[in-house]
Design a protein around this motif. Structure first.
Motif, short mmCIF file in Angstrom:
data_model
loop_
_atom_site.label_atom_id
_atom_site.label_comp_id
_atom_site.label_asym_id
_atom_site.label_seq_id
_atom_site.Cartn_x
_atom_site.Cartn_y
_atom_site.Cartn_z
N PRO A 158 -57.28 20.71 17.56
CA PRO A 158 -58.36 21.64 18.29
C PRO A 158 -57.40 23.05 18.76
CG PRO A 158 -59.68 19.70 19.23
CD PRO A 158 -58.01 19.00 18.35
N LEU A 159 -58.45 24.18 17.84
CA LEU A 159 -57.36 25.57 19.01
C LEU A 159 -58.38 26.16 19.15
CD1 LEU A 159 -55.40 26.32 15.92
CD2 LEU A 159 -54.95 24.96 17.71
N ASP A 160 -58.01 26.65 20.71
CA ASP A 160 -58.86 27.58 21.22
C ASP A 160 -58.85 28.82 20.77
OD1 ASP A 160 -56.83 29.23 22.70
OD2 ASP A 160 -57.10 27.56 24.25
N ALA A 161 -60.28 29.76 21.56
CA ALA A 161 -60.41 30.84 20.37
C ALA A 161 -59.75 32.12 20.51
CB ALA A 161 -61.95 31.56 21.50
N GLU A 162 -58.27 31.82 21.71
CA GLU A 162 -57.09 32.29 22.12
C GLU A 162 -55.85 31.55 21.24
OE1 GLU A 162 -57.35 35.50 25.26
OE2 GLU A 162 -59.27 35.33 24.51
N LEU A 163 -55.54 30.74 20.70
CA LEU A 163 -54.70 29.64 20.43
C LEU A 163 -53.50 29.87 21.44
CD1 LEU A 163 -54.27 31.60 16.82
CD2 LEU A 163 -55.86 30.19 17.29
N SER A 164 -54.02 29.76 22.31
CA SER A 164 -53.57 29.24 23.99
C SER A 164 -51.76 28.45 23.18
CB SER A 164 -54.09 29.34 24.76
OG SER A 164 -55.49 28.11 25.28
N ASN A 165 -52.80 27.06 22.88
CA ASN A 165 -51.70 26.19 22.59
C ASN A 165 -51.12 26.00 21.42
OD1 ASN A 165 -54.71 25.86 21.27
ND2 ASN A 165 -54.53 23.81 21.33
#
Length: 331
Positions: free
Chosen positions: A26-33
């Motif tokens: 899973p990737l959060d909305a701002e691709l922090s990971n």
């Protein structure tokens, strides 16, 4: 034996697809990971009564040739997919600026924002002003081509040269297809999955021929669908689909006055709203083997490089040919 081999091939493809899907995170909305290929910087934009973060990469060469180029991403992408292009341009002395537009990549995904290509151009200019850059080459792919065209029309004094790689918006989609409300577009975005994204890319980008190196760009989209943030991402995608449909640049291409190169994969058939047009009209939409030539005639003095049997993503599908055409124009 022939049928056995075919069955084994099908099974291997399915197993490979399932393995890749199982590796999705899973990737959060701002691709922090998700780590981009180069260091990411941010500017704060005070835009439409809110403070937003706009991400960009600034790739500086070891030995500068004094020139700067900006790479603008398409709708289904972010700045990361310019990795190889940026590395090779940097090796040849170019400083490379790669923004993520608001609503994309690592930039903010506002819940309320009046998107327009003019607003995206203003936001992009803010990055350059932050870096004190007042003259550069601009390259835009797909939706980025629409942003680049609008940028060149608004800030001609800033643009040394313009390159449009399979830009969308070379025809007026709203004159050809039925309108889709933002609410309906949002519902459609929410239905996206790993398989739906892959099927779309296979058809429109890669002529139903998949290569392992395509997975990283597919996984960026598909990873979002596994996140609790996906509704926010989907909403921004719906808003930006709407401006592509309703804000054509095709009628103003004739007003571009900077030296321009069109790099066109002629197999491309991308057209927004094609599924909402009549069957007869669908067959006329997204005909890039014709749109490239037509656009060259519109932009005075422009140069056209056609890449035969290439789809919507030349800089991924046939990178050496793409880079050769680009470098010949800007060196």
């Amino acid at each position: 034996m022939k049928y056995f081999k075919n069955a084994v091939t099908v099974i291997m493809i399915l197993l490979s697809s399932n393995l890749l899907f199982s590796q999705l995170k899973p990737l959060d909305a701002e691709l922090s990971n998700y780590q981009y290929p180069f260091e990411v910087h941010f500017i704060n934009l005070n835009s439409q009564n809110q403070t937003l973060k706009m991400a960009y990469m600034d790739v500086k060469p070891k030995k500068s040739n004094g020139k700067i180029i900006m790479l603008l991403h398409g709708k289904n992408f972010n700045g990361a997919y310019w990795e190889q292009t940026a590395k090779d341009l940097s090796d040849k002395g170019f400083r490379v600026i790669i923004p993520d537009q608001i609503g994309f990549g690592k930039s903010s995904k506002p819940e309320s924002y009046q998107f327009s290509f003019a607003q995206l151009a203003v936001n992009t200019k803010a990055v350059l002003d932050e870096l004190k850059i007042n003259k550069l080459i601009v390259l835009g792919h797909s939706m980025g081509g629409m942003v680049a065209a609008r940028f060149a029309l608004m800030y001609p004094e800033t643009v040394e040269k313009l390159i449009l790689e399979n830009p969308i918006g070379l025809e007026d989609y709203k004159a050809l297809a039925k309108y889709q409300t933002i609410d309906d577009a949002y519902k459609s975005e929410l239905k996206n999955t790993y398989e739906s994204y892959k099927n779309y890319q296979l058809k429109f980008y890669y002529d139903n021929k998949w290569k392992p190196e395509y997975n990283q760009w597919l996984n960026l989209l598909a990873g979002w669908t596994l996140s609790k943030d996906y509704p926010k991402v989907a909403w921004n995608a719906a808003l930006t689909t709407d401006i592509i449909f309703n804000q054509p640049v095709v009628y103003e291409l004739k007003n571009i006055r900077v030296p321009t190169l069109l790099i066109i994969g002629t197999r491309d058939r991308t057209a927004i709203g094609k599924d909402r047009a009549s069957k007869e009209v669908q067959e006329t939409m997204g005909q890039y083997q014709e749109l490239g030539k037509k656009t060259q005639l519109e932009i005075a003095g422009s140069k056209l490089v056609e890449l035969e049997n290439v789809g919507h993503l030349p800089h991924i599908e046939v990178y050496p040919k793409f880079f050769g055409a680009l470098y010949d124009f800007i060196k």
